[in-house]
Design an enzyme around this catalytic site. Structure first.
Site, PDB file in Angstrom:
ATOM      1  N   ARG A 157      -5.702  -5.641  25.980  1.00 44.41           N
ATOM      2  CA  ARG A 157      -4.892  -6.162  27.074  1.00 44.41           C
ATOM      3  C   ARG A 157      -5.785  -6.950  28.029  1.00 44.41           C
ATOM      4  O   ARG A 157      -6.845  -6.485  28.438  1.00 44.41           O
ATOM      5  CB  ARG A 157      -4.253  -4.991  27.823  1.00 44.41           C
ATOM      6  CG  ARG A 157      -3.090  -5.400  28.695  1.00 44.41           C
ATOM      7  CD  ARG A 157      -2.378  -4.165  29.171  1.00 44.41           C
ATOM      8  NE  ARG A 157      -3.150  -3.493  30.191  1.00 44.41           N
ATOM      9  CZ  ARG A 157      -2.710  -3.261  31.418  1.00 44.41           C
ATOM     10  NH1 ARG A 157      -1.493  -3.615  31.758  1.00 44.41           N
ATOM     11  NH2 ARG A 157      -3.444  -2.635  32.298  1.00 44.41           N
ATOM     12  N   ASP A 256      -5.722   7.819  29.134  1.00 42.36           N
ATOM     13  CA  ASP A 256      -6.306   6.825  28.236  1.00 42.36           C
ATOM     14  C   ASP A 256      -6.767   7.545  26.967  1.00 42.36           C
ATOM     15  O   ASP A 256      -7.799   8.233  26.959  1.00 42.36           O
ATOM     16  CB  ASP A 256      -7.482   6.107  28.916  1.00 42.36           C
ATOM     17  CG  ASP A 256      -7.932   4.928  28.069  1.00 42.36           C
ATOM     18  OD1 ASP A 256      -8.224   5.122  26.865  1.00 42.36           O
ATOM     19  OD2 ASP A 256      -7.959   3.800  28.581  1.00 42.36           O
ATOM     20  N   ASP A 259     -10.391   6.705  25.609  1.00 40.25           N
ATOM     21  CA  ASP A 259     -11.467   7.284  26.425  1.00 40.25           C
ATOM     22  C   ASP A 259     -11.589   8.780  26.188  1.00 40.25           C
ATOM     23  O   ASP A 259     -12.693   9.324  26.124  1.00 40.25           O
ATOM     24  CB  ASP A 259     -11.192   7.035  27.921  1.00 40.25           C
ATOM     25  CG  ASP A 259     -11.729   5.684  28.366  1.00 40.25           C
ATOM     26  OD1 ASP A 259     -12.523   5.085  27.616  1.00 40.25           O
ATOM     27  OD2 ASP A 259     -11.346   5.241  29.467  1.00 40.25           O
TER      28      ASP A 259
END
Ligand code: URA
Length: 274
Positions: A157, A256, A259
């Site tokens: 993104r 996330d 992550d």
């Protein structure tokens, strides 16, 4: 007045002529870490599957315990990985359930039986990972389909425009001959998934030969992908009620995923950078 009626119709899910009663408004712009979210009811999930014939949502009883452990912001990396892998394994097995079977007679140690097996050899199946998070599917994916080939597509993104940007792909040359299992743990707005799907179609892959696996999705993402690619199949473990629009995260979500799975956040920091 008209605005209020439209708002009410949206909340009742009267858009597109489909009656999906939403327990909450489906677009929130602001992240409020103290908000408690309601999950979609069985009825809402059922209506979503009625609306999208090629959508499968895993049985809540089979997944709620595992998902609950993954969502927990205090889960350490060992617990997060272990439980994400458990759920990915279930999704991978579910993908095989949806592939056509071939029947023939085989021999067990005690007699003959009718075998009912996936019609493709492992080598005819390609797991296509949308990088980076899709790579989390490879550990379990290759345990289930040991001889599958692996394709990778990097789409990220753009932080300024929020639009997905294509960077890289590496796919088998004969991908148009293969059964594709496309993987990405989170289906949010659907932008990256749509871009990856279009890329596969441009290579000659048929929609009918694509199964898209995702751990957590949302109605907006599902609508966008099915509108463009109605003949692919999607299997998701759960559909979350909220897409936080500005940051494109699902709520209550997982945070996330990449992550947390790959350990690229410091311990004891919050998994979402806002
Ligand atoms: N990607 C993530 O990792 N989490 C989300 O909630 C959405 C996209």
């Amino acid at each position: 007045m008209l605005k209020n009626i439209t708002k009410l119709a949206f909340c009742l899910g009267l858009v597109n002529g489909t009656f999906v009663v939403c327990s909450q408004q489906k677009n929130n712009n602001v992240l409020n870490r103290n908000e408690q979210y309601n999950f979609l009811s069985e009825n809402e999930l059922h209506n979503l599957m009625k609306k999208h014939k090629n959508l499968s949502i895993l049985n809540r009883k089979q997944t709620e315990h595992i998902l609950s452990l993954i969502r927990d912001t205090n889960a350490d990396i060992v617990s997060f990985r272990k439980n994400a892998d458990r759920l990915i394994r279930i999704l991978m097995e579910q993908a095989l359930c949806q592939i056509e079977k071939k029947k023939y007679v085989k021999q067990s140690p005690l007699g003959l039986y009718e075998a009912n097996e996936v019609k493709y050899d492992d080598e005819e199946i390609c797991i296509v990972s949308i990088l980076r998070s899709g790579n989390a599917f490879l550990n379990e994916g290759l345990k289930v389909i040991c001889g599958a080939s692996i394709g990778q597509i990097l789409i990220q993104r753009n932080e300024e425009t929020s639009m997905p940007k294509y960077y890289f792909e590496k796919l088998p040359e004969d991908i148009n001959q293969q059964q594709i299992i496309l993987v990405d743990p989170m289906l949010a707005s659907g932008g990256s998934a749509s871009m990856a799907l279009q890329l596969l179609l441009n290579k000659g892959v048929k929609q009918e030969n694509i199964i898209f696996l995702t751990l957590v999705s949302c109605e907006q993402g599902l609508n966008k992908v099915f509108q463009q690619f109605p003949n692919i199949k999607i299997i998701t473990a759960q559909v979350d009620p909220i897409l936080l629009k500005d940051i494109n995260y699902l709520a209550p979500g997982i945070g996330d995923f990449g992550d947390r799975y790959f350990g690229t956040i410091k311990k004891n920091t919050h998994p979402i950078k806002v």
